[in-house]
Design an enzyme around this catalytic site. Structure first.
Site, mmCIF file in Angstrom:
data_model
loop_
_atom_site.group_PDB
_atom_site.id
_atom_site.type_symbol
_atom_site.label_atom_id
_atom_site.label_comp_id
_atom_site.label_asym_id
_atom_site.label_seq_id
_atom_site.Cartn_x
_atom_site.Cartn_y
_atom_site.Cartn_z
ATOM 1 N N LYS A 50 0.745 -9.443 -0.790
ATOM 2 C CA LYS A 50 0.797 -8.620 -1.902
ATOM 3 C C LYS A 50 1.510 -7.447 -1.814
ATOM 4 O O LYS A 50 1.880 -6.813 -0.698
ATOM 5 C CB LYS A 50 -0.455 -7.798 -2.031
ATOM 6 C CG LYS A 50 -0.822 -7.228 -3.313
ATOM 7 C CD LYS A 50 -2.258 -6.704 -3.599
ATOM 8 C CE LYS A 50 -2.581 -5.983 -5.182
ATOM 9 N NZ LYS A 50 -1.898 -4.941 -5.008
ATOM 10 N N CYS A 62 0.800 -1.179 -0.117
ATOM 11 C CA CYS A 62 -0.063 -0.150 -0.016
ATOM 12 C C CYS A 62 0.698 1.267 -0.034
ATOM 13 O O CYS A 62 1.767 1.329 0.972
ATOM 14 C CB CYS A 62 -0.872 -0.042 1.202
ATOM 15 S SG CYS A 62 -1.965 1.519 1.385
ATOM 16 N N GLY A 119 -1.333 -5.365 -12.665
ATOM 17 C CA GLY A 119 -0.951 -3.998 -13.153
ATOM 18 C C GLY A 119 -1.615 -3.662 -14.571
ATOM 19 O O GLY A 119 -1.017 -4.314 -15.331
ATOM 20 N N ALA A 176 -7.679 -5.022 -11.348
ATOM 21 C CA ALA A 176 -7.784 -3.887 -10.490
ATOM 22 C C ALA A 176 -8.614 -2.774 -10.887
ATOM 23 O O ALA A 176 -9.839 -2.831 -10.910
ATOM 24 C CB ALA A 176 -6.574 -3.409 -9.574
#
Length: 683
Positions: free
Chosen positions: A460, A421, A524, A548
């Site tokens: 992740k 993050c 991505g 995502a």
């Protein structure tokens, strides 16, 4: 497709008389839209500029204007509490029990109730009912909101049982709610984590009580920091020493103390309840008889102790590499998405073809404090057949206790630890991407978490913290031995955030270096089935690709991948998807006024992403890339034009088509502002 003709198609100040080709536009990361759909650049007169400047000046003179530099008088906590109580007592807030039954005498609190019992006053000010049918009645059950429902006119007779109570439960298809009993234990800081603490102690990561007392004494000298004095790389505990006493003063409940005394001494006797667990699920690790039969507990009482103390025999636990792993290969994995990746959105993606879903990132410290808003991020719908939750923590003890608590209270398939993050507030606390600079702490977190619970632990990560200093390739060979069940690699550094394209070549490099027993998931810029196919072909070692932002902009990407086609979806079909989201949202957040407005807020957050989609039939080059900036254009019909607008006012218009008129004084600003295509060279 290649365009033969050239034309002017540069957004904003770049719109000039220069003629450019589709290839040149693609090179500049501008969506090459067919000439007949382009909107001419607006002509802004100097008089309009002067009027706008004058309006801004007048606004700045207003003391209430946020940019005026003049602050409002700050209200005290007591005043704010008094206003909240008065608001609760207003006619707008009818007592939930009275609303359900329609009977003023049904409220057990009578005159002491915080809410209004004036049914007629409530009906007089209640907004008009919305068009359509109540989502709960439509699903075949009774509505739990009764008179407060914004679809109450569609309620049939006999919705209430003869006793005046509802025959059904709200959100009966959702699980993973936090029980009040466990929440009170967390509030009082009385929850015991026997498995986590035992594993932390065996690894030398449990902070001794003497050191904890020293930290409390030196708290003032360290500027309020509660960090342990042990090695920073090991990542010892972060003590919230003032949490317990403050909450104990706020919660005076002698009966509750007596009730939980046994649980405090014997934490493994805490059991899941029907409120937060699927009744058909077997309770693991809490049935004393079963544990005795397996020989995994010590049944001999300690000296001087009248109560049975349950001790977990860690030597009989499965080694992390012996656990049942999740088969991610070729499955369509919807990424955990902050704010927009809520339960209703995940339900929409499941309908459109997603195989694996994961809840929004939840902070470990907030979960351990029993924050209801944070636990709501862990809720799961029955349609999510392969579901995980994502947590974020900075220290091994925090993460270990959180995963033990989650496994005990929730029905999940895996737990994902976020170590990528990029948000400042997360990184500044040592969590998220900050862990990429501390590989030893990463190892300790994964090792203790995987050893504490039986559910698979996945992680992740990003390529690195700093641009150009990739480090995951040097760690991935060992991640399997740490206990990780899978690794997802986002092909950007923390410094990049979401700008520039993801580095898939580096993801391929990591996938080839990973052991065969460790599934690697790439992440991505997957925005079409072509992207999906290219990544899977280029590196067969990858288990799958995570989707995502591509799912936020066009959730039907899962259908496109499964059917291997570019779906030129119509505006009507897109509107139907939004309608389905609204239906799911009203079921999740409620069909009363509060639930309607909560659904509207999350719908608007989602619309701030969907406006970036350019329909296939309007493009000269397909498929669309995620970093393309769309110029201003007209759609093939009025609704498609409206959906292409990047104005919040137009998003509100779309929400009014589905949820009725917005309340007076309603405003909206998106929570997340993307920098994905803030500069042309980002592509």
């Amino acid at each position: 497709m290649e365009a033969e003709e050239s034309r002017s198609q540069l957004p904003g100040d770049e719109a000039t008389a220069v003629e450019v080709t589709a290839e040149q536009l693609v090179a500049r990361a501008i969506a090459p839209i067919k000439k007949e759909f382009l909107r001419p650049p607006p002509v802004r007169s100097s008089s309009a500029d002067n009027e706008a400047a004058a309006a801004a000046t007048n606004d700045n003179k207003n003391p209430a204007h946020p940019g005026s530099g003049l602050l409002k008088d700050k209200k005290s906590k007591r005043q704010l509490k008094r206003e909240r109580r008065q608001e609760q007592k207003s006619a707008r807030n009818l007592c939930p029990e009275v609303a359900k039954t329609g009977d003023v005498t049904s409220c057990p609190y009578k005159d002491k109730c915080r809410y209004s019992h004036d049914i007629e006053a409530f009906k007089a000010q209640k907004p008009a009912d919305l068009e359509g049918q109540c989502p709960f009645v439509k699903s075949g059950g009774p509505c739990p909101y009764g008179l407060a429902c914004r679809f109450s006119s569609t309620h049939e007779d006999g919705v209430l049982s003869s006793t005046g109570h509802l025959n059904g439960l709200k959100n009966s298809s959702e699980v993973n709610g936090l029980s009040k009993d466990v929440q009170k234990l967390l509030w009082k800081n009385k929850m015991r984590f026997s498995k986590a603490d035992a594993k932390l102690k065996s690894l030398g990561l449990l902070c001794p009580k003497s050191k904890m007392k020293d930290m409390e004494n030196k708290d003032g000298e360290n500027g309020g920091s509660n960090k342990c004095s042990l090695s920073d790389d090991n990542g010892c505990c972060e003590v919230a020493s003032d949490l317990g006493p403050k909450l104990e003063e706020a919660i005076k409940d002698d009966d509750a103390d007596a009730k939980y005394e046994t649980d405090e001494l014997c934490p493994q006797k805490r059991r899941k309840t029907g409120v937060n667990c699927d009744p058909s699920e077997i309770e693991k690790g809490v049935n004393v008889t079963e544990e005795i039969e397996r020989g995994s507990i010590n049944t001999e009482p300690e000296a001087g102790c009248d109560t049975l103390t349950i001790k977990t025999d860690l030597s009989l636990k499965l080694h992390p590499r012996e656990k049942k792993l999740i088969d991610f290969r070729d499955k369509l994995y919807l990424a955990p998405l902050t704010t927009v990746g809520n339960l209703p959105f995940r339900r929409v993606c499941k309908v459109l073809g997603a195989d694996v879903t994961c809840g929004e990132m939840a902070m470990c410290t907030n979960l351990l404090q029993g924050q209801a808003s944070e636990w709501a991020l862990l809720r799961r719908h029955s349609s999510e057949d392969l579901f995980g939750v994502q947590i974020c923590g900075a220290y091994p003890d925090t993460v270990a206790r959180t995963v033990e608590l989650i496994e005990q209270e929730c029905t999940i398939d895996f737990i994902d630890i976020n170590m990528g993050c990029p948000i400042d507030i997360v990184v500044n606390k040592g969590a998220g991407s900050a862990l990429l600079t501390k590989p030893m702490r990463m190892k300790n977190i994964v090792e203790v978490a995987s050893s504490t619970v039986d559910k698979p632990i996945t992680i992740k990560v990003r390529t690195a913290y700093f641009e150009g200093k990739n480090r995951i390739d040097s760690l991935i060979a060992d991640m399997g031995s740490w206990g990780a069940g899978a690794v997802t690699i986002h092909g950007r550094s923390r410094q990049q955030r979401y700008s520039k394209l993801a580095d898939w070549d580096y993801i391929y490099q990591c996938g080839r270096k990973a052991p065969k027993t460790l599934p690697v998931v790439g992440n991505g810029d997957v925005f079409s089935f072509v992207d999906w196919n290219n990544h899977r072909t280029a590196c067969p070692e990858l288990a799958t690709c995570m989707v995502a932002r591509g799912a936020l902009i066009k959730p039907w990407i899962f259908t496109e991948i499964k059917e291997q086609r570019h779906w030129d979806i119509s505006s009507g079909e897109r509107l139907n998807i939004l309608k389905e989201f609204v239906h799911f949202g009203l079921e999740h957040w409620g069909s009363d006024t509060k639930g309607v407005e909560t659904t509207r807020r999350f719908l608007l957050e989602w619309l701030s992403y969907t406006c970036r989609y350019v329909p296939v039939g309007l493009l000269e080059v397909i498929p669309q890339r995620i970093n393309w900036r769309p110029p201003s254009y007209y759609g093939r019909d009025e609704l498609e034009t409206l959906m292409a607008s990047d104005s919040a006012a137009d998003w509100i218009r779309i929400s009014e088509m589905l949820l009725g008129k917005v309340p007076d004084g309603f405003t909206f600003a998106p929570k997340h502002k993307s920098n994905a295509y803030d500069r042309a060279e980002n592509g």
